[in-house]
Design a protein around this motif. Structure first.
Motif, PDB file in Angstrom:
ATOM      1  N   UNK B 184       0.848  -1.197   0.000  1.00 45.20           N
ATOM      2  CA  UNK B 184       0.000   0.000   0.000  1.00 45.20           C
ATOM      3  C   UNK B 184       0.882   1.245   0.000  1.00 45.20           C
ATOM      4  N   UNK B 185       1.980   1.194   0.767  1.00 46.81           N
ATOM      5  CA  UNK B 185       2.905   2.312   0.823  1.00 46.81           C
ATOM      6  C   UNK B 185       3.543   2.584  -0.532  1.00 46.81           C
ATOM      7  N   UNK B 186       4.002   1.521  -1.164  1.00 47.18           N
ATOM      8  CA  UNK B 186       4.615   1.666  -2.495  1.00 47.18           C
ATOM      9  C   UNK B 186       3.632   2.294  -3.481  1.00 47.18           C
ATOM     10  N   UNK B 187       2.393   1.794  -3.413  1.00 51.94           N
ATOM     11  CA  UNK B 187       1.372   2.273  -4.343  1.00 51.94           C
ATOM     12  C   UNK B 187       1.029   3.729  -4.060  1.00 51.94           C
ATOM     13  N   UNK B 188       1.274   4.146  -2.822  1.00 51.88           N
ATOM     14  CA  UNK B 188       0.966   5.523  -2.452  1.00 51.88           C
ATOM     15  C   UNK B 188       1.974   6.529  -2.997  1.00 51.88           C
ATOM     16  N   UNK B 189       3.091   6.025  -3.528  1.00 50.32           N
ATOM     17  CA  UNK B 189       4.076   6.953  -4.092  1.00 50.32           C
ATOM     18  C   UNK B 189       3.665   7.249  -5.524  1.00 50.32           C
ATOM     19  N   UNK B 190       3.348   8.514  -5.830  1.00 53.48           N
ATOM     20  CA  UNK B 190       2.842   8.836  -7.171  1.00 53.48           C
ATOM     21  C   UNK B 190       3.882   8.513  -8.245  1.00 53.48           C
ATOM     22  N   UNK B 191       3.400   7.999  -9.321  1.00 54.89           N
ATOM     23  CA  UNK B 191       4.265   7.658 -10.445  1.00 54.89           C
ATOM     24  C   UNK B 191       5.037   8.880 -10.928  1.00 54.89           C
ATOM     25  N   UNK B 192       4.385  10.075 -10.841  1.00 50.81           N
ATOM     26  CA  UNK B 192       5.034  11.318 -11.323  1.00 50.81           C
ATOM     27  C   UNK B 192       6.349  11.562 -10.606  1.00 50.81           C
ATOM     28  N   UNK B 193       6.349  11.281  -9.301  1.00 55.46           N
ATOM     29  CA  UNK B 193       7.555  11.516  -8.514  1.00 55.46           C
ATOM     30  C   UNK B 193       8.710  10.663  -9.021  1.00 55.46           C
ATOM     31  N   UNK B 194       8.383   9.389  -9.290  1.00 55.96           N
ATOM     32  CA  UNK B 194       9.436   8.491  -9.775  1.00 55.96           C
ATOM     33  C   UNK B 194       9.957   8.977 -11.124  1.00 55.96           C
ATOM     34  N   UNK B 195       8.991   9.364 -11.961  1.00 60.28           N
ATOM     35  CA  UNK B 195       9.414   9.838 -13.293  1.00 60.28           C
ATOM     36  C   UNK B 195      10.278  11.075 -13.178  1.00 60.28           C
ATOM     37  N   UNK B 196       9.842  11.975 -12.297  1.00 67.14           N
ATOM     38  CA  UNK B 196      10.616  13.206 -12.113  1.00 67.14           C
ATOM     39  C   UNK B 196      12.034  12.866 -11.690  1.00 67.14           C
ATOM     40  N   UNK B 197      12.141  11.874 -10.769  1.00 63.79           N
ATOM     41  CA  UNK B 197      13.470  11.501 -10.298  1.00 63.79           C
ATOM     42  C   UNK B 197      14.295  10.919 -11.431  1.00 63.79           C
ATOM     43  N   UNK B 198      13.637  10.113 -12.264  1.00 61.29           N
ATOM     44  CA  UNK B 198      14.376   9.504 -13.375  1.00 61.29           C
ATOM     45  C   UNK B 198      14.837  10.581 -14.344  1.00 61.29           C
ATOM     46  N   UNK B 199      13.967  11.561 -14.603  1.00 63.02           N
ATOM     47  CA  UNK B 199      14.335  12.651 -15.514  1.00 63.02           C
ATOM     48  C   UNK B 199      15.536  13.404 -14.956  1.00 63.02           C
ATOM     49  N   UNK B 200      15.543  13.532 -13.608  1.00 64.44           N
ATOM     50  CA  UNK B 200      16.674  14.225 -12.984  1.00 64.44           C
ATOM     51  C   UNK B 200      17.940  13.390 -12.999  1.00 64.44           C
ATOM     52  N   UNK B 201      17.894  12.165 -13.568  1.00 65.49           N
ATOM     53  CA  UNK B 201      19.106  11.382 -13.721  1.00 65.49           C
ATOM     54  C   UNK B 201      19.330  10.334 -12.653  1.00 65.49           C
ATOM     55  N   UNK B 202      18.292  10.023 -11.856  1.00 69.08           N
ATOM     56  CA  UNK B 202      18.445   8.944 -10.876  1.00 69.08           C
ATOM     57  C   UNK B 202      18.403   7.603 -11.594  1.00 69.08           C
ATOM     58  N   UNK B 203      19.277   6.659 -11.144  1.00 70.47           N
ATOM     59  CA  UNK B 203      19.065   5.292 -11.614  1.00 70.47           C
ATOM     60  C   UNK B 203      18.009   4.644 -10.721  1.00 70.47           C
ATOM     61  N   UNK B 204      17.606   3.398 -11.067  1.00 72.04           N
ATOM     62  CA  UNK B 204      16.498   2.769 -10.374  1.00 72.04           C
ATOM     63  C   UNK B 204      16.771   2.643  -8.864  1.00 72.04           C
ATOM     64  N   UNK B 205      18.015   2.275  -8.538  1.00 69.97           N
ATOM     65  CA  UNK B 205      18.406   2.128  -7.136  1.00 69.97           C
ATOM     66  C   UNK B 205      18.224   3.439  -6.397  1.00 69.97           C
ATOM     67  N   UNK B 206      18.672   4.529  -7.046  1.00 72.32           N
ATOM     68  CA  UNK B 206      18.570   5.832  -6.378  1.00 72.32           C
ATOM     69  C   UNK B 206      17.118   6.279  -6.224  1.00 72.32           C
ATOM     70  N   UNK B 207      16.278   5.873  -7.189  1.00 67.52           N
ATOM     71  CA  UNK B 207      14.851   6.204  -7.058  1.00 67.52           C
ATOM     72  C   UNK B 207      14.320   5.613  -5.751  1.00 67.52           C
ATOM     73  N   UNK B 208      14.703   4.337  -5.514  1.00 62.05           N
ATOM     74  CA  UNK B 208      14.228   3.700  -4.284  1.00 62.05           C
ATOM     75  C   UNK B 208      14.862   4.334  -3.060  1.00 62.05           C
TER      76      UNK B 208
END
Lengths: 422, 296
Positions: B184-208
């Motif tokens: 439920x916690x994972x699902x509560x993290x908006x997809x936009x945030x993850x995308x924003x982080x990826x756009x900022x150059x985070x790799x998958x590990x750093x996103x987590x």
């Protein structure tokens, strides 16, 4: 009118919401209920209770037997419920308890009536062994009627396993026992099987008795007894040695006892309820043959001494139906009642005038010993130590199983005796 | 008048539960502390017991059994809470990656929670049978079949790490629930945030590491509280697996023997008070933290 009164009484009992139970008894025409509180619900024991109940019904047509049995092997749950009932001064008419020190708390709390007059009326002192009467008396008063006798100090063994290990027969002394355990170990079998913690306390009481001898053992429970003596140290050293030959602890006494008849283990020290477990046909037991699949002897060093424990019934003060309770106690004390109950339960009667032909095989041996042996009371089964003391001894043994420190064990036993022996 | 009309119906509605909780939870809790501060060491005799202050609370520390049960409780808590958190998080993490048939897996992992600790304990008592070698049954037998005999051990009968074994069934039972919380916690993290982080150059590990984990902190804390209080008052599991033996003694089983075997109400109440206090240590910081968040 009577029906209304009875149903009101039933309602009051059901809801247990105070009210004075004495006033709510039924009219004269109705049968008066006698509430008998026990933990006899297992196979054998429940049958025995039923047999006594039938005798009671025949002799007392005006009383109705009300079975207030609470399930649970050693009566843990039953006793927890019972003490809350007694505290609230709402006792059952009569309740089961291990004869001896286990009842001390109730006696001191003034919850039980003395039964001396009943003993005189029924001349019970003539048919019960004098030592038994002495050991259950508190300051000259007797508070319970023993229905049956179990024996605690029995060594169960597997004849073919010990033969293979080069042992001729059951060991008579502790030293012989240790030698035999070593032989079994070399032969690659479990020398001694044990179960959960309480079975180890049970083992300890037999080792204490076997090392100290009957008189010194019985002295341990007298006021100001010396638990710090060198003899006790020696007994505890023996206990440690014997315990070092024990197999992996099993879940309870049954799987431990089963290791013996299955030929995995050579010896097991357990009370004589193990006989019913070995001998009774499945599902109640294992359907094994005595002297072939298993055999028994007095536990090492205790031949000639019967370490006893006994189920008994009491008369609580303020019993709602006192006459009914006394009628039940008379059945429980009678030869007829005890001879009906005991063959089914797999124990022997406390009375020495029982019909010997009813008791076969192990029970006939046990009855024979009962009539001639010296008596000693069991620790674990509530005869010599009251609940608090017994609980302290259990703690000490449980801690010892981990620390293996004899000095510490003795220290704990000394302090348990000091704080509980009065 | 109108103001009264506004709050009165609400108060009437909750007052039964306020009264019941007041009497049966806090009233009895208070009574427990009162008994713990008396010398009523005999249950049956009708003596009320004298007030002795904190004497019982101090003297219990000189008992070997108490030290042992506290140590057991700590080992159990560390293994159980740690194990369930890590395993639950891992399951949620895998599930969150969008596994096929997720619903089925979720149900499977959640099922153990529907079982009572008693039933779990009865089964695991057999699984964790301490016999080894030829006589092994349960898990030790399984290890034998798999040729992993070196893994056989005494389980809960091990004098040092027995309580760690005792925590295994508890982890098995509760990790599915923790998984559901984390999912439920994972699902509560908006997809936009993850995308924003990826756009900022985070790799998958750093996103987590930088985005999702910090946002899971409230969930982790709730999970910690839930597991912690279960663990500190554990009783049913221990009794079902080993009964009341010293080798697996915890404060709750000690309390049981003190009250029902030794008939010592004051000692039992003292142990109960310590159990309550240890749970309070877990819960109060959470309440404070929650209140602060509410104010913000």
């Amino acid at each position: 009118m009577a029906a209304v009164a009875v149903s009101t009484a039933a309602l009051l009992t059901l809801t247990a919401c105070g009210g004075d139970a004495k006033e709510s008894g039924g009219g004269e025409a109705a049968q008066k209920k006698v509430e008998v509180f026990s933990w006899w619900t297992g196979p054998g024991e429940a049958d025995g209770l039923k047999a006594m109940r039938e005798i009671f019904a025949k002799q007392n047509p005006n009383f109705e037997f009300f079975d207030a049995a609470v399930a649970g092997g050693s009566g843990d749950q039953a006793r927890a419920l019972l003490s809350s009932k007694l505290q609230a001064n709402q006792p059952p008419d009569t309740f089961q308890g291990h004869a001896g020190a286990e009842l001390q708390g109730y006696i001191k709390g003034g919850k039980l009536e003395s039964l001396n007059s009943l003993y005189d009326e029924l001349k019970l002192k003539d048919v019960l062994p004098q030592q038994l009467v002495d050991q259950i008396s508190v300051e000259g008063q007797i508070y319970s009627v023993p229905v049956n006798i179990h024996r605690s100090n029995v060594l169960w063994y597997n004849p073919s396993v010990i033969k293979d290990a080069g042992i001729d027969g059951a060991p008579a002394t502790i030293d012989e026992f240790v030698t035999d355990l070593e032989k079994v170990k070399k032969a690659g079998k479990i020398p001694l099987s044990i179960g959960s913690q309480w079975t180890v306390v049970h083992l300890m009481e037999s080792v204490l008795l076997g090392t100290l001898g009957t008189d010194a053992y019985n002295q341990l429970w007298a006021p100001n007894a010396d638990w710090s003596s060198a003899e006790v140290t020696k007994a505890l050293e023996n206990f440690k040695t014997i315990l070092s030959y024990a197999g992996t602890p099993q879940d309870d006494w049954q799987p431990a006892a089963k290791q013996v008849v299955d030929g995995e283990a050579a010896f097991n020290i357990m009370g004589d309820w193990a006989y019913g477990y070995f001998h009774n046909p499945p599902d109640g037991g294992l359907g094994k043959e005595s002297h072939k699949d298993f055999d028994w002897a007095a536990s090492p060093g205790t031949d000639g001494t019967f370490m006893w424990l006994s189920d008994s019934f009491t008369l609580p003060k303020g019993a709602p139906n006192r006459d009914g309770a006394i009628a039940w106690l008379k059945v429980a004390a009678s030869k007829e009642g005890q001879d009906a109950f005991n063959p089914l339960k797999g124990s022997i009667p406390a009375r020495t005038d029982a019909d010997k032909s009813l008791y076969q095989d192990y029970l006939s041996w046990s009855l024979e010993e009962w009539s001639k042996d010296k008596l000693a009371g069991s620790i674990q089964h509530g005869v010599v130590a009251n609940d608090a003391w017994r609980s302290a001894i259990n703690d000490a043994v449980g801690l010892f199983q981990q620390s293996q420190d004899v000095a510490k064990l003795q220290e704990a036993l000394v302090s348990a005796a000091q704080s509980n022996n009065q | 008048m109108t103001r009264v009309r506004r709050w009165l119906p609400g108060l009437l509605l909750v007052s039964p539960s306020i009264v019941l909780i007041g009497v049966f939870v806090y009233g009895l809790l208070g009574w427990n502390f009162k008994v713990a501060m008396t010398d009523k060491h005999d249950e049956i005799a009708e003596i009320p017991g004298k007030f002795v202050g904190l004497e019982n609370f101090a003297s219990i520390w000189s008992e070997d059994r108490w030290g042992l049960s506290v140590r057991h409780s700590i080992v159990f808590t560390v293994v159980f809470v740690g194990g369930a958190l890590v395993l639950g998080w891992l399951l949620a993490f895998l599930m969150e990656k969008g596994i096929r048939g997720e619903g089925g897996f979720r149900a499977i992992y959640l099922f153990p929670m529907a079982i009572s600790f008693i039933a779990t304990g009865v089964v695991w008592r057999w699984l964790m049978n301490s016999a080894t070698g030829e006589r092994a049954v349960g898990l030790n037998r399984l290890f034998h079949y798999l040729g992993l005999d070196f893994l056989q051990w005494q389980w809960f009968r091990d004098p040092d790490w027995g309580m760690a074994a005792m925590a295994v069934p508890a982890v098995w039972q509760m990790s599915g629930y923790i998984m559901a919380l984390f999912l439920a916690g994972f699902r509560g993290v908006p997809e936009e945030l993850r995308e924003a982080a990826r756009v900022d150059g985070c790799n998958e590990w750093q996103v987590y590491r930088r985005v999702i984990l910090p946002m899971l902190r409230p969930v982790t804390l709730s999970a910690l509280i839930i597991l912690g209080h279960i663990s500190l008052k554990v009783f049913d599991l221990v009794v079902a697996v080993s009964g009341k033996q010293i080798i697996t003694d915890v404060p709750a089983t000690f309390m049981w023997t003190a009250v029902f075997d030794a008939h010592d109400p004051a000692k039992g109440a003292t142990i109960a008070a310590y159990i309550v206090l240890s749970v309070v240590i877990f819960i109060v910081p959470y309440l404070i933290w929650n209140a602060r968040r509410g104010n913000r």
